[in-house]
Write a protein that holds these residues in place. Structure first.
Motif, PDB file in Angstrom:
ATOM      1  N   ASP A   1       0.947  -1.244  -0.004  1.00 24.01           N
ATOM      2  CA  ASP A   1      -0.121  -0.402   0.113  1.00 24.01           C
ATOM      3  C   ASP A   1       1.029   1.092   0.036  1.00 24.01           C
ATOM      4  OD1 ASP A   1      -1.756   2.644   0.674  1.00 24.01           O
ATOM      5  OD2 ASP A   1      -2.674   0.794   1.512  1.00 24.01           O
ATOM      6  N   PRO A   2       0.529   1.840  -0.673  1.00 24.99           N
ATOM      7  CA  PRO A   2       1.673   3.084  -1.394  1.00 24.99           C
ATOM      8  C   PRO A   2       1.601   4.095  -0.266  1.00 24.99           C
ATOM      9  CG  PRO A   2      -0.093   3.425  -2.989  1.00 24.99           C
ATOM     10  CD  PRO A   2      -0.083   2.046  -2.563  1.00 24.99           C
ATOM     11  N   SER A   3       0.021   4.495   0.773  1.00 21.11           N
ATOM     12  CA  SER A   3       0.251   5.567   1.747  1.00 21.11           C
ATOM     13  C   SER A   3       1.025   5.222   2.478  1.00 21.11           C
ATOM     14  CB  SER A   3      -1.451   5.460   1.671  1.00 21.11           C
ATOM     15  OG  SER A   3      -2.401   4.148   2.066  1.00 21.11           O
ATOM     16  N   LEU A   4       1.078   3.710   3.303  1.00 24.58           N
ATOM     17  CA  LEU A   4       1.736   3.344   4.025  1.00 24.58           C
ATOM     18  C   LEU A   4       3.358   3.361   4.237  1.00 24.58           C
ATOM     19  CD1 LEU A   4      -0.289   0.118   5.055  1.00 24.58           C
ATOM     20  CD2 LEU A   4      -0.949   2.129   5.464  1.00 24.58           C
ATOM     21  N   ALA A   5       3.701   3.857   5.433  1.00 21.46           N
ATOM     22  CA  ALA A   5       4.912   4.233   5.297  1.00 21.46           C
ATOM     23  C   ALA A   5       5.532   3.429   5.506  1.00 21.46           C
ATOM     24  CB  ALA A   5       5.501   5.408   5.919  1.00 21.46           C
TER      25      ALA A   5
END
Length: 238
Positions: free
Chosen positions: A105-109
């Motif tokens: 998930d690209p929204s998660l660091a």
């Protein structure tokens, strides 16, 4: 992950932990770690082999620019860590490291994860060998947790179905070679695959909470029983 979740302890699964974590955990997320590649270079005589006839299981080998996909699990409580130490270190011969995990998930660091890894200094290290030789060894070995063929095929199937972006040429080639060996030797694939894991298949949606009941365990093993029902099985070539 939120700041609170970042303070949690997570473990990265790239082998049997992907399809059979075997412990109670919180959230789970698909993703990858950098500069490592998956290789079947670790011997095993406690789960997928026996003393004198060890099987082959996965470890990670450092490779600049490489990447390995798998599943990260959030550990909940001390029991999970103790279980992993027994399964991976005491019985498996692995050591530990901490690396950064990059969620799908690209929204998660990215966040740090615990990693169990074998090295040439590890107990039962098998090392590099031609893939056809590794495939032959896998088809000839089994242990308290089941047949070595099952370990390989369940991992390959999990990655293909749940993590298709994580294509691994080493794993895919071994799967093809092992299926050929099984067919050539007229082995019963259903028998080799056993009953499957008793704990639920892990869900791999990023950051999804996954409360689980502890897996039913056998003594001296941290996988599932491979016993077969007392009935005749019809075997089909693969």
């Amino acid at each position: 992950m939120g700041s609170q979740e970042n303070r949690s302890l997570w473990v990265f699964g790239y082998g049997s932990l992907c399809w059979h974590p075997g412990f109670q955990h919180g959230a789970a997320a698909v993703g990858y770690i950098r500069h490592y590649v998956r290789r079947f270079w670790q011997g095993n005589s406690t789960h997928r082999g026996v003393p004198g006839k060890p099987g082959r299981v996965a470890t990670l080998v450092e490779e600049q620019g490489g990447a390995t996909w798998g599943v990260a699990y959030e550990l909940t409580g001390e029991a999970a860590l103790k279980y992993l130490e027994d399964r991976e270190v005491s019985l498996g011969g692995y050591t530990t490291a901490v690396v950064n995990f990059f969620p799908r998930d690209p929204s998660l660091a990215p966040f740090p994860v615990l990693l169990y890894i074998a090295t040439p200094a590890s107990r039962e290290w098998a090392g590099q060998a031609p893939l056809h030789e590794i495939a032959t060894q896998i088809t000839q070995c089994s242990g308290p947790s089941g047949h070595n063929v099952e370990y390989l095929l369940r991992l390959a199937e999990f990655m293909r179905e749940k993590v298709p972006e994580g294509y691994d040429d080493h794993l895919a080639t071994l799967e093809a070679l092992v299926r050929i060996r099984v067919k050539e030797n007229n082995m019963c694939l259903k028998s080799l695959m056993g009953e499957g894991p008793r704990d639920p298949q892990p869900q791999v949606d990023a950051a999804e909470a996954l409360p689980q009941e502890p897996a039913e365990e056998r003594r001296d093993t941290f996988q599932f029983s491979a016993s077969l029902p007392p009935k005749k099985l019809r075997c089909l070539n693969v």
